[in-house]
Design a protein around this motif. Sequence first.
Motif, PDB file in Angstrom:
ATOM      1  N   VAL A 125      -8.117  15.952   6.607  1.00 19.81           N
ATOM      2  CA  VAL A 125      -9.111  14.866   6.577  1.00 19.81           C
ATOM      3  C   VAL A 125     -10.261  15.054   7.566  1.00 19.81           C
ATOM      4  N   LYS A 126     -10.247  16.153   8.344  1.00 21.79           N
ATOM      5  CA  LYS A 126     -11.224  16.287   9.425  1.00 21.79           C
ATOM      6  C   LYS A 126     -12.664  16.325   8.932  1.00 21.79           C
ATOM      7  N   ARG A 127     -12.877  16.687   7.663  1.00 22.04           N
ATOM      8  CA  ARG A 127     -14.230  16.768   7.115  1.00 22.04           C
ATOM      9  C   ARG A 127     -14.959  15.422   7.212  1.00 22.04           C
ATOM     10  N   TRP A 128     -14.213  14.322   7.203  1.00 21.04           N
ATOM     11  CA  TRP A 128     -14.832  12.988   7.188  1.00 21.04           C
ATOM     12  C   TRP A 128     -14.741  12.284   8.532  1.00 21.04           C
ATOM     13  N   ASP A 129     -14.229  12.954   9.540  1.00 18.81           N
ATOM     14  CA  ASP A 129     -14.099  12.333  10.860  1.00 18.81           C
ATOM     15  C   ASP A 129     -15.346  12.611  11.700  1.00 18.81           C
ATOM     16  N   HIS A 130     -16.482  12.077  11.258  1.00 21.95           N
ATOM     17  CA  HIS A 130     -17.741  12.315  11.971  1.00 21.95           C
ATOM     18  C   HIS A 130     -17.755  11.683  13.357  1.00 21.95           C
ATOM     19  N   GLY A 131     -16.933  10.641  13.549  1.00 23.51           N
ATOM     20  CA  GLY A 131     -16.881   9.990  14.848  1.00 23.51           C
ATOM     21  C   GLY A 131     -15.949  10.676  15.832  1.00 23.51           C
ATOM     22  N   GLN A 132     -15.346  11.783  15.386  1.00 17.48           N
ATOM     23  CA  GLN A 132     -14.439  12.574  16.234  1.00 17.48           C
ATOM     24  C   GLN A 132     -13.345  11.700  16.849  1.00 17.48           C
ATOM     25  N   THR A 133     -12.802  10.815  16.011  1.00 13.89           N
ATOM     26  CA  THR A 133     -11.725   9.945  16.485  1.00 13.89           C
ATOM     27  C   THR A 133     -10.426  10.716  16.659  1.00 13.89           C
ATOM     28  N   ARG A 134     -10.365  11.944  16.139  1.00 15.08           N
ATOM     29  CA  ARG A 134      -9.145  12.743  16.323  1.00 15.08           C
ATOM     30  C   ARG A 134      -8.982  13.189  17.767  1.00 15.08           C
ATOM     31  N   GLU A 135     -10.043  13.161  18.526  1.00 10.28           N
ATOM     32  CA  GLU A 135      -9.939  13.532  19.938  1.00 10.28           C
ATOM     33  C   GLU A 135      -9.200  12.424  20.686  1.00 10.28           C
ATOM     34  N   LEU A 136      -8.109  12.777  21.311  1.00  9.71           N
ATOM     35  CA  LEU A 136      -7.276  11.788  21.989  1.00  9.71           C
ATOM     36  C   LEU A 136      -8.074  10.987  23.014  1.00  9.71           C
ATOM     37  N   TYR A 137      -8.910  11.642  23.756  1.00  7.57           N
ATOM     38  CA  TYR A 137      -9.722  10.988  24.783  1.00  7.57           C
ATOM     39  C   TYR A 137     -10.568   9.872  24.173  1.00  7.57           C
ATOM     40  N   ARG A 138     -11.189  10.146  23.033  1.00  8.17           N
ATOM     41  CA  ARG A 138     -12.049   9.162  22.387  1.00  8.17           C
ATOM     42  C   ARG A 138     -11.210   8.051  21.735  1.00  8.17           C
ATOM     43  N   GLN A 139     -10.055   8.416  21.196  1.00  9.34           N
ATOM     44  CA  GLN A 139      -9.212   7.433  20.541  1.00  9.34           C
ATOM     45  C   GLN A 139      -8.647   6.419  21.531  1.00  9.34           C
ATOM     46  N   LEU A 140      -8.305   6.865  22.742  1.00  7.51           N
ATOM     47  CA  LEU A 140      -7.634   5.982  23.692  1.00  7.51           C
ATOM     48  C   LEU A 140      -8.535   4.892  24.263  1.00  7.51           C
ATOM     49  N   LYS A 267     -12.245  -2.824 -14.792  1.00  8.19           N
ATOM     50  CA  LYS A 267     -12.972  -1.839 -13.999  1.00  8.19           C
ATOM     51  C   LYS A 267     -13.350  -2.431 -12.635  1.00  8.19           C
ATOM     52  N   VAL A 268     -12.952  -1.701 -11.592  1.00 10.30           N
ATOM     53  CA  VAL A 268     -13.118  -2.181 -10.221  1.00 10.30           C
ATOM     54  C   VAL A 268     -13.955  -1.191  -9.425  1.00 10.30           C
ATOM     55  N   LEU A 269     -14.999  -1.683  -8.771  1.00  9.01           N
ATOM     56  CA  LEU A 269     -15.778  -0.884  -7.822  1.00  9.01           C
ATOM     57  C   LEU A 269     -15.288  -1.211  -6.418  1.00  9.01           C
ATOM     58  N   ASP A 270     -14.843  -0.194  -5.697  1.00 12.70           N
ATOM     59  CA  ASP A 270     -14.205  -0.352  -4.395  1.00 12.70           C
ATOM     60  C   ASP A 270     -15.118   0.248  -3.322  1.00 12.70           C
ATOM     61  N   LEU A 271     -15.816  -0.606  -2.588  1.00  6.18           N
ATOM     62  CA  LEU A 271     -16.674  -0.157  -1.497  1.00  6.18           C
ATOM     63  C   LEU A 271     -16.032  -0.631  -0.197  1.00  6.18           C
ATOM     64  N   ALA A 272     -15.122   0.198   0.308  1.00  3.34           N
ATOM     65  CA  ALA A 272     -14.305  -0.246   1.427  1.00  3.34           C
ATOM     66  C   ALA A 272     -13.680   0.940   2.138  1.00  3.34           C
ATOM     67  N   ARG A 273     -13.350   0.725   3.408  1.00  2.00           N
ATOM     68  CA  ARG A 273     -12.682   1.752   4.209  1.00  2.00           C
ATOM     69  C   ARG A 273     -11.613   1.099   5.083  1.00  2.00           C
ATOM     70  N   ALA A 274     -10.592   1.861   5.410  1.00  2.82           N
ATOM     71  CA  ALA A 274      -9.616   1.512   6.445  1.00  2.82           C
ATOM     72  C   ALA A 274      -8.753   0.290   6.136  1.00  2.82           C
ATOM     73  N   ILE A 275      -7.907   0.427   5.203  1.00  2.00           N
ATOM     74  CA  ILE A 275      -6.685  -0.335   4.899  1.00  2.00           C
ATOM     75  C   ILE A 275      -6.887  -1.664   4.162  1.00  2.00           C
ATOM     76  N   GLU A 301     -14.900   8.294   8.114  1.00  2.00           N
ATOM     77  CA  GLU A 301     -13.658   7.690   7.650  1.00  2.00           C
ATOM     78  C   GLU A 301     -12.625   7.781   8.776  1.00  2.00           C
ATOM     79  N   LEU A 302     -11.692   6.854   8.806  1.00  2.00           N
ATOM     80  CA  LEU A 302     -10.628   6.903   9.794  1.00  2.00           C
ATOM     81  C   LEU A 302      -9.520   7.810   9.263  1.00  2.00           C
ATOM     82  N   PRO A 303      -9.254   8.938   9.933  1.00  2.00           N
ATOM     83  CA  PRO A 303      -8.331   9.932   9.375  1.00  2.00           C
ATOM     84  C   PRO A 303      -6.970   9.391   8.981  1.00  2.00           C
TER      85      PRO A 303
END
Length: 591
Positions: A125-140, A267-275, A301-303
Amino acid sequence: MIAKESTNGKKPYTLQAEAQRIYETIVNDPRLNVPEEVKTLADRIRFVGEETQPFYPVPYKCAESQAGLLGHVGLLALAIAKDRYVIDQSCEIDVDHALLNGLGALFMRHEGEWLSGSPKMMSAVKRWDHGQTRELYRQLATNIYKSKDGRWYSLHGNMNPTPLLEMLGVPQHNDQNLSWPQILEMYMKVVGDIDSTTLDNWSNNVYRTPGTVCYEKEEFETSPHGKAIKDEPFYELLPQPYYTQPAVSWSSVPFDPSDRRPLSGIKVLDLARAIAAPTIGRVCAALGATVIRVSCSTNTELPITLMDGCLGKTSVDVNLKTFKGRKKLLELIQDADVFIDGYRPAVMEHLGFGRDAVLGLVANRDRGIVYIQENCYGWKGPWTTRPGWAQIADTVCGIGLAIGRFNGFDEAHIFPGPNADYLTGHAGAAAVLHALYLRSHVGGSYVAQCSLLVSNLQMQSYGTYTSAQQESIKARNKELVGHMRHYDEIVSHGRNRHVVRGFIADRGFEGAIKKQFFQTVGGGTWGLNDLEVVSLALKFKDSPDGEGGKEGMRTDWDVGPCPPGYHLPEWVRKENEAFVPITVGETTVQG
């Protein structure tokens, strides 16, 4: 399951009996105004399961709340199926399974292991993590810390923690190569030097990053916002008086005769992210709807939630910040029955596709549309436009402090798992079914609204477990309760498997993680092997009384999760030849 009478004449507590009570409370809530003809089918919903006593390590009735609300979803599905296909069925809900539906993103499995947060998932999923939330430092930075004035404050970095880190005046990356405990210590010190009022003003007015003081329940209830939303139901269904399209006969909705699910052909249009909002579309897909998830390669996107949000959907890449992208969405709206808006209030309005715009775009066609809005704080009161996530909703209304005290600490904790997200998604799915039922009977267009905070308030209204029950829960989670702390945010819960361990409790892996609670889907679009995902807990039976054991309407997904842009933006699902395949590496996740 029917609880037997105890010696004192009272029925002993069971998860199933309490789920039934909550279900009946929802169905008979006068604010929801459920049609009487729908209520006549209410006894077709049954709550079952081997586990009868509370086990999940929180003081709130989360399993029973999820099950009761899913019962309402099942009831509306039965009503539509009866109208549409003239079939009389019933529906069983395993309360254990319902709780899994409330924690689902964290229970995805791959190659016999937990996928959530694993190196393979993060690579996929890293292709969509533009906010670099995978970095532990940034996530914490997304966590609960004590402020200068002694209040606990809940911070959230959103999809991109850059503004939050700027607000705190700390580096954007872990330049000093701090360890996990050292990173936590750094944030504790920084937040400890700022008072909670300043943090609240900065978060919500200056930097526009989610944040809230961790309030006591009574403290929130007496706040201006608490007063404004105290009487809100799980969802608000608002008929639109200026749009008077005729009733939509179900016979006018084309569907595959071999697929008699309630929403087949819808038919459903889904414009949404994160759960939360994506769950609305995911449930609709399990009930037969064709769902297009509209995302964009430039969107962050949130990985940890991306795969879960794509399940069962046509996944497209449409950039709404371009004229070409807006024209494409305009084209898709012409055939849509449902439009899901899961972005912050006013975001879709700025793009030209807010609720009034979409209602107007279909005003002259022969059928109305359902426009559903999901947010954090609700749709009344002074905090309506504040940004927020489930962790914010948990801590603003008193749940955070209650869970901290349940664990033995005078501090706030986030709910262990995204319960509020899924509760809200299930409320939104019920709203869609309810609105489509009304559209088929009286016509018109509808706006439906749901929120994370209101869903939490509903769960709180069902009460907490008794002291004896809470002690029993603690005994069933000896290695967990008392060990979770305020700094255990979503990554910590994932790495330490707090949520998984809490669901298993003292039951053992095989006794809790049952194969019948999962569906196997393909993971090849992500460069992975098959995935095991939590299936929808609604199990329909082909008879009104549920006897005979024959399966009724199916609730599985036709397609596994597909990455954003994997399909062309069309109602007939087609693969996008321009999609760049994903190759999963074996690199370890930082931290």
